[in-house]
Design a protein around this motif. Sequence first.
Motif, short mmCIF file in Angstrom:
data_model
loop_
_atom_site.label_atom_id
_atom_site.label_comp_id
_atom_site.label_asym_id
_atom_site.label_seq_id
_atom_site.Cartn_x
_atom_site.Cartn_y
_atom_site.Cartn_z
N LEU A 17 12.75 61.00 70.93
CA LEU A 17 12.70 60.28 72.21
C LEU A 17 12.15 58.88 71.98
N PHE A 18 12.86 57.90 72.53
CA PHE A 18 12.44 56.50 72.43
C PHE A 18 11.22 56.27 73.31
N LEU A 19 10.24 55.54 72.79
CA LEU A 19 9.07 55.15 73.59
C LEU A 19 9.07 53.65 73.85
N SER A 20 9.12 52.86 72.76
CA SER A 20 9.07 51.41 72.91
C SER A 20 9.53 50.75 71.62
N CYS A 21 9.73 49.44 71.70
CA CYS A 21 10.09 48.66 70.52
C CYS A 21 9.47 47.28 70.68
N GLU A 22 8.73 46.86 69.67
CA GLU A 22 8.03 45.59 69.70
C GLU A 22 8.29 44.82 68.40
N PRO A 23 8.10 43.52 68.41
CA PRO A 23 8.25 42.74 67.17
C PRO A 23 7.24 43.23 66.12
N LYS A 24 7.67 43.30 64.88
CA LYS A 24 6.75 43.60 63.78
C LYS A 24 6.11 42.29 63.37
N SER A 30 -0.96 37.84 64.06
CA SER A 30 -0.40 38.64 65.15
C SER A 30 0.54 37.85 66.06
N PHE A 31 0.73 36.56 65.78
CA PHE A 31 1.61 35.74 66.61
C PHE A 31 2.94 35.42 65.93
N ARG A 32 3.10 35.79 64.64
CA ARG A 32 4.33 35.47 63.90
C ARG A 32 5.09 36.75 63.58
N GLN A 33 6.34 36.81 64.03
CA GLN A 33 7.17 37.98 63.76
C GLN A 33 7.70 37.93 62.33
N GLU A 34 7.62 39.06 61.65
CA GLU A 34 8.16 39.15 60.30
C GLU A 34 9.68 39.05 60.35
N THR A 35 10.28 38.58 59.26
CA THR A 35 11.74 38.50 59.14
C THR A 35 12.16 39.03 57.78
N THR A 36 13.44 39.37 57.66
CA THR A 36 14.00 39.76 56.38
C THR A 36 14.19 38.51 55.54
N LYS A 37 14.59 38.67 54.28
CA LYS A 37 14.86 37.53 53.42
C LYS A 37 15.94 36.63 54.01
N ASP A 38 16.85 37.23 54.80
CA ASP A 38 17.94 36.49 55.44
C ASP A 38 17.55 35.88 56.77
N GLY A 39 16.29 36.06 57.18
CA GLY A 39 15.82 35.47 58.44
C GLY A 39 16.02 36.34 59.67
N LEU A 40 16.48 37.59 59.51
CA LEU A 40 16.68 38.49 60.64
C LEU A 40 15.32 39.03 61.10
N PRO A 41 15.02 38.97 62.41
CA PRO A 41 13.73 39.45 62.91
C PRO A 41 13.54 40.96 62.64
N LYS A 42 12.29 41.34 62.32
CA LYS A 42 11.95 42.74 62.12
C LYS A 42 11.29 43.29 63.37
N TRP A 43 11.57 44.57 63.65
CA TRP A 43 11.07 45.25 64.84
C TRP A 43 10.45 46.58 64.43
#
Length: 134
Positions: A17-24, A30-43
């Motif tokens: 069951l889905f609860l939530s999804c937030e930026p990693k 805590s203010f910068r969202q992680e990204t993949t090597k290709d620049g895709l945001p991580k969640w």
Amino acid sequence: MIQNYKVDQSATFESLLFLSCEPKTAFGDSFRQETTKDGLPKWEAQLVARFRQFGRATNEIIKVGLAAEQQPGAELAPATPVHLIDFEIGVMDKKDRDGNVTGAQVWYRCSEVRSTAATGRARGGQASSEAAAS
């Protein structure tokens, strides 16, 4: 040592069951969202996983990492039954400061979170093969 395993959801869980999804967020920022090597945001999605352990129902909250342009699960209400596309578990040695193995670190990841009620429309990540075939 790092090992990844594909998960057969129907054989492992009674439900997800889905609860939530937030930026990693980046470690230490805590203010910068992680990204993949290709620049895709991580969640990071949080889900309730129900499974049988020693004949009894057990529920655990698991955190599943994924990468996507838009927030995965933005259209999902809490407690929506979901299926995780390309769901896998990763295991690696947990080491102390001296490099001695002290245990294991486990993580979960997938490429997409999709409502089990979805009819050919992908939720969260990229378009599914079902949608592409339509």
